[in-house]
Design a protein around this motif. Structure first.
Motif, PDB file in Angstrom:
ATOM      1  N   GLU A 148       0.803  -1.033   0.029  1.00 28.05           N
ATOM      2  CA  GLU A 148      -0.044  -0.070   0.016  1.00 28.05           C
ATOM      3  C   GLU A 148       0.849   1.546   0.468  1.00 28.05           C
ATOM      4  O   GLU A 148       0.383   1.855  -1.118  1.00 28.05           O
ATOM      5  CB  GLU A 148      -1.235   0.278   1.014  1.00 28.05           C
ATOM      6  CG  GLU A 148      -1.776   1.446   1.264  1.00 28.05           C
ATOM      7  CD  GLU A 148      -2.459   1.214   0.027  1.00 28.05           C
ATOM      8  OE1 GLU A 148      -3.196   2.295   0.023  1.00 28.05           O
ATOM      9  OE2 GLU A 148      -3.439   0.668  -0.849  1.00 28.05           O
ATOM     10  N   ALA A 205      -0.400  -4.018  -4.571  1.00 28.98           N
ATOM     11  CA  ALA A 205      -1.216  -3.694  -3.213  1.00 28.98           C
ATOM     12  C   ALA A 205      -2.647  -4.475  -2.972  1.00 28.98           C
ATOM     13  O   ALA A 205      -2.600  -5.308  -1.656  1.00 28.98           O
ATOM     14  CB  ALA A 205      -1.942  -1.835  -2.971  1.00 28.98           C
ATOM     15  N   ARG A 264      -3.242  -7.735  -0.048  1.00 29.83           N
ATOM     16  CA  ARG A 264      -4.699  -7.248   0.697  1.00 29.83           C
ATOM     17  C   ARG A 264      -5.546  -8.513   0.716  1.00 29.83           C
ATOM     18  O   ARG A 264      -5.816  -9.244   1.527  1.00 29.83           O
ATOM     19  CB  ARG A 264      -5.576  -6.237   0.248  1.00 29.83           C
ATOM     20  CG  ARG A 264      -5.246  -4.980   0.400  1.00 29.83           C
ATOM     21  CD  ARG A 264      -6.485  -4.612   0.404  1.00 29.83           C
ATOM     22  NE  ARG A 264      -6.270  -3.704  -0.596  1.00 29.83           N
ATOM     23  CZ  ARG A 264      -6.535  -2.737  -1.533  1.00 29.83           C
ATOM     24  NH1 ARG A 264      -4.786  -2.148  -1.181  1.00 29.83           N
ATOM     25  NH2 ARG A 264      -6.708  -2.217  -2.715  1.00 29.83           N
ATOM     26  N   ARG A 268       1.820   2.051  -3.122  1.00 25.61           N
ATOM     27  CA  ARG A 268       1.319   2.230  -3.983  1.00 25.61           C
ATOM     28  C   ARG A 268       0.787   3.595  -4.193  1.00 25.61           C
ATOM     29  O   ARG A 268       0.133   4.707  -5.020  1.00 25.61           O
ATOM     30  CB  ARG A 268      -0.387   1.360  -3.785  1.00 25.61           C
ATOM     31  CG  ARG A 268      -1.990   2.144  -4.728  1.00 25.61           C
ATOM     32  CD  ARG A 268      -2.961   1.661  -4.220  1.00 25.61           C
ATOM     33  NE  ARG A 268      -2.888   2.765  -3.152  1.00 25.61           N
ATOM     34  CZ  ARG A 268      -3.891   3.538  -2.867  1.00 25.61           C
ATOM     35  NH1 ARG A 268      -3.950   4.487  -4.202  1.00 25.61           N
ATOM     36  NH2 ARG A 268      -3.828   4.444  -2.423  1.00 25.61           N
ATOM     37  N   ARG A 269       0.676   4.546  -2.785  1.00 32.90           N
ATOM     38  CA  ARG A 269       0.869   5.219  -2.395  1.00 32.90           C
ATOM     39  C   ARG A 269       1.508   6.376  -2.953  1.00 32.90           C
ATOM     40  O   ARG A 269       1.804   7.778  -3.835  1.00 32.90           O
ATOM     41  CB  ARG A 269       1.167   5.959  -1.083  1.00 32.90           C
ATOM     42  CG  ARG A 269      -0.519   4.883  -0.510  1.00 32.90           C
ATOM     43  CD  ARG A 269       0.003   5.422   0.972  1.00 32.90           C
ATOM     44  NE  ARG A 269      -1.561   5.052   1.861  1.00 32.90           N
ATOM     45  CZ  ARG A 269      -2.060   4.572   3.212  1.00 32.90           C
ATOM     46  NH1 ARG A 269      -1.048   5.061   3.965  1.00 32.90           N
ATOM     47  NH2 ARG A 269      -2.988   3.988   3.691  1.00 32.90           N
TER      48      ARG A 269
END
Length: 350
Positions: A97, A138, A142, A100-101
Motif C-alpha cells: 500500500e 497492493a 490485501r 501504491r501511495r
C-alpha cells in the motif's frame, strides 16, 4: 456207483453252495441343480464414504496460530476453521500500500510538470504504468492477508485434521478433510471377472455391519476405468438412495447387486465337469439311479464353480465328485451333498 446215484450226489453238492452275492453299488456324491447349486449374488465389502470430500488448505504459506474445529465437528459454509499468523501478511500488505501511495503521488507531480511541458509524455506514461502495477500489487497483498483465515466452502463434517497449531504449512498443504453428509455412498472393489455383471445390474442393496437386519436401496454410480495394479480390482462407488441418520461415514457395509442375466444362470461345482470329445459335460443321475452324460454350455468359470449358459434344468441331479470313475448306464448309490453318511460311504467305496 450208478449213474442215478452220481447225479443225485452232484445235485446235492450244488444245492449246498451259497448263491453269489451281487456287487455293492458305488456311492457317488450328487447334488440337485438349483437347490444346492443355485447361483447366489456375490457380496462386496465396502466402506461408507461421502461423494464429495474436500481437502482444505491455506492459499499462502505460514504458521498456524489457531485451530477452531476438531475431527468429527459439523461445519457450515463460511465457518472459520483455522488461522495463520497474520503478522507477515499484514506487513506485506502495508508495504504494498505504501508503494501504491508513493506511485500515486509521483504521478500527480508528473502531471503538473507535463502541463508546464517540463517532462515528456513518455515519462508521464511510465509513471501511470507504475501506479497501475503498484495498485495491483497492493490489491494482491490485501487478498493474501485475507488468506490467513481458512473457511469451510460447504456444509459438512470434518473427517480428518492434518495439521496442528504451531505447524508451518506450505501453500496448498491440506489442513482439513471435510465431507458432505447429504450424499453418502459405499466404496467397494470389484474383481475383474465380476465387472460385466455389475455394470449390467440396475439396482443394488446395501447392508450395514452395525445393523444387518436393515437394508438400503442403492445403485452403481461409477466404476474406475483402470484396475488397481496391485489388487487387479476396479474401484467403484454405490450411491445410497434412501439414507438416514443411522448411516455414518466410515461404517462397514456390504453391497449386493440385483440378479441380472449372468447372476440368474445355474452354477455347478467345477469338479462336476467331465470332458467328452473336448466338450464339457456332466453325469446326469436318472430316476433309476443310473448315470448318463449330458452336454452343457459353460458361460464362465468362478471361484470353485461354473456358470452354465444351458444344458441343465433346475432340480436335475448331477454327480459332483468322482466323475472320471463312472461309465454310461452304470447304476450308483446316491449320496446327497451334506448328508452325514456321504463321506463315510465314499471312503468305503475307495
Amino acid at each position: 456207483m450208478t449213474a442215478a446215484a452220481l447225479a443225485a450226489a452232484l445235485l446235492a453238492a450244488a444245492c449246498a453252495r451259497e448263491a453269489p452275492k451281487a456287487a455293492p453299488l458305488r456311492p457317488v456324491l450328487t447334488e440337485r441343480v438349483g437347490v444346492a447349486a443355485a447361483a447366489a449374488a456375490p457380496t462386496y465389502a465396502g466402506e461408507v464414504r461421502s461423494r464429495v470430500e474436500q481437502a482444505l488448505a491455506f492459499r499462502i504459506a505460514g504458521k498456524i496460530s489457531e485451530r477452531l474445529v476438531d475431527a468429527g465437528a459439523t461445519v457450515r459454509a463460511g465457518q472459520v476453521l483455522a488461522r495463520l499468523d497474520p503478522v507477515d501478511a499484514a506487513l506485506a500488505a502495508d508495504a504494498a500500500e505504501a508503494q501504491r501511495r508513493l506511485a500515486d503521488a509521483d504521478l500527480r507531480r508528473f502531471r503538473e510538470l507535463r502541463e508546464k511541458n517540463f517532462v515528456s509524455q513518455a515519462a508521464l506514461d511510465s509513471r501511470e504504468t507504475t501506479l497501475k502495477a503498484s495498485a495491483a500489487q497492493a490489491e494482491l497483498a490485501r487478498n493474501q492477508s485475507a488468506y490467513t483465515v481458512l473457511r469451510a466452502d460447504q456444509d459438512g463434517v470434518v473427517g480428518q485434521v492434518l495439521a496442528e497449531v504451531g505447524q508451518v504449512v506450505a501453500a496448498g498443504q491440506p489442513v482439513f478433510r471435510v465431507a458432505r453428509l447429504d450424499v453418502p455412498e459405499v466404496a467397494i472393489a470389484i474383481p475383474e471377472g465380476r465387472l460385466p455383471e455389475v455394470r449390467q445390474a440396475k439396482q443394488a442393496e446395501v447392508t450395514l455391519w452395525a445393523d444387518a437386519a436393515r437394508s438400503y436401496p442403492a445403485k452403481l454410480r461409477e466404476v474406475a476405468a483402470v484396475a488397481d495394479p496391485a489388487t487387479r480390482t476396479y474401484a467403484a462407488r454405490v450411491a445410497l438412495l434412501e439414507a438416514d441418520a443411522a448411516v455414518a461415514l466410515g461404517m462397514s457395509a456390504s453391497v449386493r447387486f440385483s440378479a441380472g442375466t449372468a447372476a440368474e444362470r445355474l452354477t455347478i461345482p467345477q469338479a462336476a465337469l467331465f470332458q467328452k470329445d473336448g466338450k464339457p459335460a456332466v453325469w446326469l443321475v436318472g430316476d433309476d439311479a443310473t448315470v448318463a452324460l449330458r452336454a452343457v454350455e459353460v458361460a464362465r468359470y468362478t471361484d470353485g464353480r461354473v456358470e452354465l449358459a444351458g444344458g441343465l434344468a433346475r432340480g436335475e441331479r448331477i454327480v459332483v465328485a468322482g466323475v472320471h470313475k463312472l461309465a454310461a448306464g452304470e447304476r450308483i448309490r446316491v449320496a446327497e451333498r451334506g448328508a452325514g453318511t456321504a463321506v463315510a460311504d465314499l471312503a468305503a467305496a475307495k
